[in-house]
Design an enzyme around this catalytic site. Sequence first.
Site: not given
Length: 330
Positions: A75-77, A79
């Site tokens: 859930q990387s913001n 990326c």
Amino acid sequence: MLTDHLPRIALAHLPTPLEELPRLTKALGGPRLYIKRDDQTGLAGGGNKARKLEFSVAEALHQGADTLITLGGVQSNHCRQTAAAAARCGLRCIVVLRGHAPATSNGNLLLDYLLGAQVVFSGDRTREAVAEDVAKEQRAAGHRPHVIPVGASNEIGAVGFVAAIEEMDRQLKEQRLNVDHVVFASSSYGTQAGLCVGAKAVGFTPRIAAIAIDSSRAELQKGVAEISVATIRRLGLKLNATPDEVVAYDGYLGAGYAIMGEPEKEAISLVARTEGILLDPVYTGRAMAGMIDLIRKGEFDKDETIVFWHTGGSAALFAYADQLLEGETR
Ligand SMILES: *Cc1c(COP(=O)(O)O)cnc(C)c1O
């Protein structure tokens, strides 16, 4: 400005608003609370990485890159914002995410796909090793990849938060506002390093107080000081930075990174219902929960003023829908 001599491209909606939180202040019985809305920076959903990417992507373009590679959690913001920045600049984007593909692609992962990023899961290997292999393959195929580290947290990205302090310093003067503390979520050291260096460089007096998301106080102090020293060098400033001056609270790590507990749920719900502002399950929910606990314990005086720096992340809420609705009456 301190950062004028460095490559930068306009990606973020700046300045972000600095607003008062009167109903949350009342609900907690003081101190006086404000919020810095970096959840409104743009790049397909906002967040703090937009400020860093203005410098990181400019550096990649400066070096002639045609492909951005970066890495993060599922859930990387970071990326997702990198994928959006790549699309804006006509670059290819490959994101390396930790672990295995989840059963459903929701939240930031859904957005990575919509934004045209190629998604690679690291499986049982480290993300760094996989990203290195991906870069090699890209080079072999005739592309010019540029790897942006986790969270864009190096001396290139951190410069974005030096500029952010200059922005907030101006806002405080315009609003004739005296602030005692700036509280925010700190994880990969870059945001905090930029804030600390910026504060020293402009004589910004509020205490920069981090809530640790996934590291001990000692780890944060060491990591932030290292990036701060490199950032000072990149900016050509005559300052120093040491671990002991880095302020961090590490009592809110919960069950680990990206594992939402009751404190995060309570903070998300309270801020949504008093102010109509969305936090996130991983970073700002945890940082707000920490700040609420510190307020309840009397760590801040009631007549002080705190700015909560909202670093974004609400796209991840949708990947936590079932847990967020547990125990709610619908
Ligand atoms: C990345 C991130 C942070 C932490 O920033 P660092 O520079 O890694 O410390 C905080 N909040 C959100 C929403 C983020 O995506």
